[in-house]
Structure formats: structure tokens, C-alpha cells
Design a protein around this motif. Sequence first.
Motif, mmCIF file in Angstrom:
data_model
loop_
_atom_site.group_PDB
_atom_site.id
_atom_site.type_symbol
_atom_site.label_atom_id
_atom_site.label_comp_id
_atom_site.label_asym_id
_atom_site.label_seq_id
_atom_site.Cartn_x
_atom_site.Cartn_y
_atom_site.Cartn_z
ATOM 1 N N LEU A 141 49.187 35.427 30.675
ATOM 2 C CA LEU A 141 48.708 34.095 30.279
ATOM 3 C C LEU A 141 47.807 34.133 29.034
ATOM 4 C CD1 LEU A 141 47.946 32.839 33.889
ATOM 5 C CD2 LEU A 141 49.793 32.062 32.425
ATOM 6 N N GLN A 142 47.524 35.353 28.548
ATOM 7 C CA GLN A 142 46.697 35.500 27.332
ATOM 8 C C GLN A 142 47.355 34.770 26.179
ATOM 9 O OE1 GLN A 142 43.961 37.433 26.454
ATOM 10 N NE2 GLN A 142 43.632 38.793 28.191
ATOM 11 N N GLU A 143 46.610 33.943 25.482
ATOM 12 C CA GLU A 143 47.090 33.271 24.253
ATOM 13 C C GLU A 143 48.307 32.386 24.477
ATOM 14 O OE1 GLU A 143 45.309 33.232 21.551
ATOM 15 O OE2 GLU A 143 43.879 34.578 22.490
ATOM 16 N N LYS A 144 48.595 32.028 25.722
ATOM 17 C CA LYS A 144 49.741 31.158 26.021
ATOM 18 C C LYS A 144 49.265 29.714 26.184
ATOM 19 C CE LYS A 144 53.257 34.066 26.440
ATOM 20 N NZ LYS A 144 52.743 35.346 26.669
ATOM 21 N N ALA A 145 50.204 28.775 25.945
ATOM 22 C CA ALA A 145 49.910 27.371 26.255
ATOM 23 C C ALA A 145 50.207 27.173 27.741
ATOM 24 C CB ALA A 145 50.787 26.460 25.416
ATOM 25 N N GLY A 163 40.886 28.748 30.337
ATOM 26 C CA GLY A 163 40.364 28.213 29.076
ATOM 27 C C GLY A 163 39.744 29.301 28.211
ATOM 28 N N ARG A 164 39.285 30.374 28.860
ATOM 29 C CA ARG A 164 38.638 31.463 28.116
ATOM 30 C C ARG A 164 39.657 32.377 27.442
ATOM 31 N NH1 ARG A 164 34.367 30.508 31.888
ATOM 32 N NH2 ARG A 164 35.447 31.205 33.732
ATOM 33 N N ILE A 165 40.894 32.409 27.954
ATOM 34 C CA ILE A 165 41.857 33.397 27.415
ATOM 35 C C ILE A 165 43.158 32.786 26.889
ATOM 36 C CG2 ILE A 165 41.017 35.277 28.892
ATOM 37 C CD1 ILE A 165 43.664 34.752 30.569
ATOM 38 N N SER A 166 43.490 31.581 27.313
ATOM 39 C CA SER A 166 44.783 31.007 26.925
ATOM 40 C C SER A 166 44.658 30.199 25.640
ATOM 41 C CB SER A 166 45.316 30.105 28.048
ATOM 42 O OG SER A 166 45.432 30.847 29.238
ATOM 43 N N LYS A 186 32.118 18.789 36.634
ATOM 44 C CA LYS A 186 31.305 18.581 35.425
ATOM 45 C C LYS A 186 31.664 19.631 34.363
ATOM 46 C CE LYS A 186 26.482 17.616 34.258
ATOM 47 N NZ LYS A 186 25.811 18.724 33.597
ATOM 48 N N ALA A 187 31.794 20.882 34.805
ATOM 49 C CA ALA A 187 32.117 21.959 33.851
ATOM 50 C C ALA A 187 33.466 21.705 33.181
ATOM 51 C CB ALA A 187 32.120 23.305 34.580
ATOM 52 N N VAL A 188 34.439 21.227 33.956
ATOM 53 C CA VAL A 188 35.768 20.945 33.382
ATOM 54 C C VAL A 188 35.675 19.777 32.401
ATOM 55 C CG1 VAL A 188 38.046 19.968 33.942
ATOM 56 C CG2 VAL A 188 37.172 21.906 35.237
ATOM 57 N N GLU A 189 34.967 18.723 32.824
ATOM 58 C CA GLU A 189 34.875 17.542 31.948
ATOM 59 C C GLU A 189 34.158 17.866 30.631
ATOM 60 O OE1 GLU A 189 35.116 14.119 35.409
ATOM 61 O OE2 GLU A 189 33.161 14.767 34.703
ATOM 62 N N GLU A 190 33.249 18.844 30.701
ATOM 63 C CA GLU A 190 32.499 19.191 29.484
ATOM 64 C C GLU A 190 33.168 20.293 28.669
ATOM 65 O OE1 GLU A 190 28.622 20.152 30.944
ATOM 66 O OE2 GLU A 190 28.062 18.033 31.224
ATOM 67 N N SER A 191 34.208 20.900 29.236
ATOM 68 C CA SER A 191 34.828 22.036 28.537
ATOM 69 C C SER A 191 35.674 21.574 27.353
ATOM 70 C CB SER A 191 35.720 22.821 29.510
ATOM 71 O OG SER A 191 36.476 23.760 28.779
ATOM 72 N N PRO A 192 35.438 22.115 26.173
ATOM 73 C CA PRO A 192 36.283 21.771 25.025
ATOM 74 C C PRO A 192 37.640 22.463 25.097
ATOM 75 C CG PRO A 192 34.597 23.382 24.403
ATOM 76 C CD PRO A 192 34.371 23.057 25.847
#
Length: 304
Positions: A141-145, A163-166, A186-192
Motif C-alpha cells: 500500500l506504500q505510495e498507492k492511491a 495516510g502516513r504511507i499511501s 477528530k483526528a480524521v477530520e483534521e487530517s490533510p
Amino acid sequence: MIETEVLVLGAGPAGVSCALECLDNKLEVLVLERERAPGGQLKQIPSPIRNLCTGYHNDGESLAGALEEVVHALVADRLLTDCPVSSVDLKNSLVVSNRGKVSYRALAIATGYRVRLLEVPGIERVSDHILYRSGIYKDALQEKAVVVVGGGDSALLTALDLGRISASVHLIHRSSSFRARPDVVKAVEESPRVTVHTDSSIRAFLGAEALTGVLISKDGEELEIPCSKVVVKIGYAPNTELFAGQLDMDHRDHIICDRSGATSVPGVYCAGDIVSGGVDRIAWAMGSGTDAAFGIRKYLGHKF
Ligand SMILES: Cc1cc2nc3c(=O)[nH]c(=O)nc-3n(C[C@H](O)[C@H](O)[C@H](O)COP(=O)(O)OP(=O)(O)OC[C@H]3O[C@@H](n4cnc5c(N)ncnc54)[C@H](O)[C@@H]3O)c2cc1C
């Protein structure tokens, strides 16, 4: 035909706790487990286990390892692994497994949950790209959509993790609000790094050979999301089909029982995730397994 005083179905935390308590009470026990090793869902837990007062575990593997050690030491040859039960006749106190028929005086059902599968027309065509576990496939899943489906803790934690690796993560959830813990939401809603689509569901998979995307319906409109993998985290279903029509169950196919785990059939007890009104937690599974053993002991006429 194998005969036993107490038969336990399933060697997750509930079944193993029940068996250990029975053995401690000098009951003759046999445990049947369909997988190659005991532990049940514990091996699927990718994150730290922080809600057990017996100790901190980095993930479920480490707790499953501890459970396996106890089983090998104390249950030993009273556990048959690779032994799925295929049918049950509660009236005649008989189950059928790949080792033949087993008759019992008391039965403890502790068959737990299984992963709920995504149902979308044409999913078989892209089944190689649909994952129900992400931890063990992280390299792929690295760098995958990636598209993640679901609205509970597991789905949202997976989306944050990926979100950290894909390359990109789209989270698709059919309702307008999430079931996950508020801090995780909250963490998901705030994650860019995570794009959220609520009130959405997958309608079709795109791509002739490899998966190139999914078509989702969102707010009455259709939208294409490019992706090469879909990670599904839509919850769990109880393994209770074998008992349908033989035991009282609730509308969610969980088994109805009293406080000691006694079901609607005398001598048949249940424990763990499959209990109606129970809690899907390790501590509950262990406690209800112990409770069922006490109920069984009393049912069999052993004195306290
Ligand atoms: C991703 C994830 C994270 C979790 N995190 C936590 C956490 O942090 N803290 C916590 O307290 N809980 C957590 N849980 C929940 C916890 O793992 C379960 O509540 C617990 O494992 C339930 O135990 P059980 O014995 O009832 O069922 P299971 O663990 O499901 O065990 C049931 C066993 O029965 C066997 N079986 C089923 N059908 C048959 C058959 N026909 N014949 C023979 N054997 C059969 C299965 O193979 C399995 O081994 C998590 C679960 C998951 C999936």
C-alpha cells in the motif's frame, strides 16, 4: 464417535477461558477450533491493547502468543485445531467436525465474530485488490492511491495509518456520522492526508484488468475516485449460523442467554462476542467464558 463431558466450540479468549476453568474444576473438556492455532480475533489486532489490567500488549499477536502458551501447557491434547465444526444437533447433544462426530453432556459455544465482507456487484473481478486487513499488506500500500470503506474505529484508524504511507486515502462511509471514538473522528477530520466521503457507498469497480478506481454515489450524485486498492473495514458478523433455529437469538443473530451463559437449550452455554447484550471486548470474552464454565459445572451436578 468421540465422547466428552464438556465440549467447547472455538479457542478464542472466551472458549479458552471456559476450558481452563472447566479443567481447574476437574471437568473433562474437549475444545474444537477451526483455525490452525488458538487465539481467535486476537491475531487480527494491529494496535496496542490498552484495556486489559493484566498487562500492556503492543498488538494482538503478543497476547495471542501468551494465550497459546497457556493452552499448550494446560489444555494440551484436549484442543483439536484445524477442526471446523460443520453441523450441530443440539437436541441429540452431537456436533459434526472433520474428525467425525462428537457427543457431549454440556456444550459451550464461543465461536466469536468473522469479518463482514463487502457486497458490491462485480467485486469478484477485482478481489485481488480488495483487502480486509491492511497491517500485513503495508508494503503493497506504500505510495498507492487507496480507498478505505467503513465508519468505525478500525476503518478510521486504518485511514489515518495509511495516510502516513499511501499516495492518497479516501474514506467512504455510508452514514452521515461515524461510530468511531470521538478522538479518532477528530483526528480524521483534521487530517490533510484523508479525504472523507460520508453518505456514500461504492456502486462499481473501475478498470478492465487491474483496479483503477471506484464509482461512488454521494449525496445522490456519482463520483469516480482513482485507486488501486480498497481496504474494507465494515465490521464483524457473529458465527452463529450453525445454531439458527435451534437456539433463541436476537435480531442481530447473537445468542440469548442468562447471566451464566445458559441458552434456551438445557446444557448449552455461550460466551464471548456472540452473546446477545454482551460487549465485544477481550475482558468480557474471558469473563463470560469463566461464567459459562461455572454454569456448566452446576448443570452437570458438581457441588461448589
Ligand atoms: C481489529 C480488532 C481490534 C480489537 N481490539 C481490541 C482491544 O483493543 N481490546 C479489546 O478488549 N478487544 C479488542 N477486540 C475485540 C476482541 O478481539 C474480541 O472481543 C475477542 O477476541 C472475542 O473473543 P471470542 O472468544 O468471543 O471470539 P473470537 O476471538 O472470535 O474466537 C472465536 C473462535 O471460534 C472459532 N470458530 C468459529 N467458528 C467455528 C467453527 N464452526 N468450528 C470451530 N471453531 C470455530 C474461530 O476460529 C475463533 O478462533 C478487537 C478485535 C479486532 C478484530
